[in-house]
Enzyme design. Structure first.
Site, PDB file in Angstrom:
ATOM      1  CG  HIS A 172      -1.193   1.136  -4.343  1.00 29.16           C
ATOM      2  ND1 HIS A 172      -1.177   0.948  -5.707  1.00 29.16           N
ATOM      3  CD2 HIS A 172      -1.684  -0.030  -3.819  1.00 29.16           C
ATOM      4  CE1 HIS A 172      -1.633  -0.266  -5.998  1.00 29.16           C
ATOM      5  NE2 HIS A 172      -1.932  -0.872  -4.866  1.00 29.16           N
ATOM      6  CD  GLU A 190      -2.758  -1.335  -0.046  1.00 28.81           C
ATOM      7  OE1 GLU A 190      -2.887  -0.345  -0.801  1.00 28.81           O
ATOM      8  OE2 GLU A 190      -3.276  -2.444  -0.284  1.00 28.81           O
ATOM      9  CG  HIS A 220       2.372   5.252  -8.628  1.00 28.32           C
ATOM     10  ND1 HIS A 220       1.712   4.247  -9.310  1.00 28.32           N
ATOM     11  CD2 HIS A 220       2.799   6.111  -9.585  1.00 28.32           C
ATOM     12  CE1 HIS A 220       1.750   4.493 -10.597  1.00 28.32           C
ATOM     13  NE2 HIS A 220       2.395   5.620 -10.797  1.00 28.32           N
TER      14      HIS A 220
END
Length: 598
Positions: free
Chosen positions: A392, A389, A395
């Site tokens: 993510h 996570e 990102h």
């Protein structure tokens, strides 16, 4: 048995391990005020409607107002859904979430005229818009969709029905997170253990087979009581996907879904083909697992318990933070410094509480932190979930840091690559530093199970998703019986003779998979895992330019097509070699595990 954390009321838990949403809205009253005043922002766009033919400057002005509205809406929605997910039983935040979701539909309808009007412009105007430095990629992608954009009135009607089309997913979420309850399981010492979505995964890892069996059957007993309702809900979900695809002149719902990210259907088909070609390797691992567990007949609930028994390593959340820093160190000091914000600035909601949404995710908007929801149980799985996570969230962080709002998000196709690159880097670090045989066996087992759960299982889901849409498109009913039968047969093909076919409980697994409501999402876990495998190999080996190429990918957002973004990062996902590389690593690590356990 190792401790399974019992869920408590949220108010009783340490706020230091809860996310801090005050940076979005300092208090609920501020959210309510913005929500009440939001509709006035829509009025700013109305003067542009039916006026875009006046020139390209008019188009750009309208687009900038549209983007400002979307940016404000995202902030409202993220706050509402995060508040709701932290306790789905809280009526106040359920109301927030419903109102924000309704607003999404309202705004989508109000803005639905924009794209058809742009596409009605002369081709030379579209070409000039697509060549602009600031918004060129936006108009280029819009131009690509020209054959599938409807006239303004129909687009408005379709957008207005958005809440109706999304209702199956919301219904499933409420059933799954708020209404479903499961009978507790009983340990050998008589201890009663609550069975929740959060504890289920831990129980399936347990060395006590009777405990695993109870957890498995008690969970599916809950779904069985609602199986016909869930089947009807799934049928409506699939039909809505097919209907919208047909309306937009696509050959299938799959083609329509992939076209949103400009992904060729061949990428999906090549994944399914490659995975089926390597089912023999998967069966080899499953038979090895059965032998090591000493089972004459292996059941689906035997697929998650570590081959070496109870985990020889456990991690508190604080220990996991330190391990995360070490594992991701190959990405460089700048990355680690940026990552530290997640731990220091309240990005993460760590522990399960009563009513909290199950599972884990990363969520946020351009003007918020990239928040992470966890349901922590101190397992190595939880460490992998944490780095996943955070992949993510980082990102999102780099995209928003380096891109303007118009390109400040990334396609779903790219999303799972960053998260699983982090997972692969964690595995590389553990295998490079751990010498203890028992722990090394556990790590290799963890990796192989990750391939099982991501590359093989998600492709199985992708096949089933495609089957459901094809059946519905052909006019055949998706009943509980047909769904169960088809899923069971597919499951048997994927798991082979290693798994005993007498227990058919797994036939209901489709009923508990939320991603089937996401419209051809799951295949991207498998493609993302394989691409991440290639990226992590390059980074871990210290290949020249690997880190800078990877950070460039994290920073690209939607400023280019996903396939091109990945090609610049060093992986061509239109070819199959990145998949072959993942299967080669799977076989290599399986062989090492066999040698260690011999």
């Amino acid at each position: 048995m190792s401790e399974i954390k019992e869920a408590q009321a949220r108010e009783a838990m340490d706020p230091a391990y809860q996310w801090d949403l005050s940076s979005i809205y300092a208090q609920d009253e501020d959210f309510e005020k913005d929500l009440a005043n939001f509709s006035q922002h829509l009025d700013r766009l109305a003067p542009y409607q039916r006026q875009l033919h006046e020139g390209e400057d008019q188009v750009i002005s309208a687009l900038e107002v549209l983007l400002e509205i979307s940016r404000q809406l995202e902030r409202l929605y993220v706050y509402a859904h995060l508040k709701h997910d932290q306790d789905t039983t809280n009526a106040k935040y359920l109301d927030y979430n419903n109102k924000a979701s309704g607003l999404l539909t309202e705004v989508s309808s109000a803005l639905s005229w924009f794209e058809p009007e742009v596409l009605a412009l002369p081709d030379d105007s579209l070409d000039r818009l697509a060549e602009r430095e600031d918004y060129g990629q936006f108009f280029k992608e819009l131009r690509d969709q020209k054959a599938h954009v409807l006239d303004p009135d129909l687009e408005k009607a379709l957008a207005a029905a958005g809440e109706i089309f999304s209702s199956p997913g919301r219904i499933f979420s409420m059933i799954n997170n708020a209404d479903l309850t499961f009978d507790p399981v009983e340990a050998a010492d008589g201890q009663k253990i609550s069975l929740t979505h959060g504890s289920y995964g831990r129980l399936l890892e347990h060395s006590d087979r009777n405990l695993r069996r109870q957890a498995f059957h008690n969970l599916y007993q809950g779904y069985e009581g609602l199986i016909h309702t869930l089947a009807e809900n799934m049928s409506n979900n699939v039909k809505s996907h097919n209907y919208k695809a047909k309306l937009r002149h696509y050959d299938s719902a799959r083609e329509a879904a992939l076209a949103q990210n400009h992904i060729p259907v061949a990428v999906y088909e090549r994944l399914v083909e490659k995975v089926n070609d390597h089912l023999g390797d998967f069966h080899d691992y499953l038979n090895f697992r059965k032998d090591q567990l000493g089972l004459k007949k292996m059941q689906m609930y035997d697929l998650y318990t570590p081959l070496a028994g109870e985990a020889p390593i456990r991690f508190t959340f604080e220990e996991a933070k330190d391990l995360t820093r070490k594992a991701l160190a190959p990405l460089g000091q700048a990355y680690l410094a940026d990552l530290e914000q997640a731990f220091e600035e309240g990005w993460i909601d760590v522990y399960e509480n009563i009513g909290k949404r199950s599972g884990a995710y990363s969520s946020g908007a351009y003007d918020t932190k990239p928040y992470v929801l966890l349901n922590w149980q101190d397992s190595l799985n939880d460490v992998y979930t944490l780095v996943h996570e955070l992949g993510h969230s980082m990102h999102s962080y780099y995209t928003r840091k380096h891109q303007p709002y118009v390109y400040g998000d990334y396609s779903i196709f790219l999303a799972e690559i960053a998260s699983t690159t982090n997972e692969n880097l964690l595995t590389e670090y553990l295998l490079a530093t751990v010498e203890d045989t028992e722990t090394r066996i556990y790590i290799l087992n963890q990796y192989l199970d990750s391939v099982k759960g991501t590359l093989f299982r998600q492709t199985q889901f992708a096949e089933f998703e495609q089957w459901m849409h094809e059946e519905a498109a052909a006019g055949r009913s998706l009943t509980a019986e047909t769904l169960n039968q088809a899923y069971f047969e597919l499951n048997q093909r994927y798991y082979g003779s290693a798994v005993d076919p007498e227990d058919k409980t797994i036939a209901m697994e489709w009923a508990r998979i939320p991603h089937f409501y996401y419209n051809f999402y799951v295949y991207q876990y498998a493609t993302g895992f394989s691409a991440a495998n290639r990226l992590a190999e390059r980074i871990s080996r210290g290949e020249e330019g690997a880190v800078s190429a990877y950070l460039s990918y994290l920073s690209a957002g939607s400023s280019d097509y996903p396939i091109q973004v990945m090609q610049r990062a060093g992986v061509d996902m239109t070819q199959g070699d990145y998949l072959d590389s993942a299967f080669d690593q799977f076989k290599t690590r399986l062989q090492e595990l066999k040698q260690l356990m011999a």
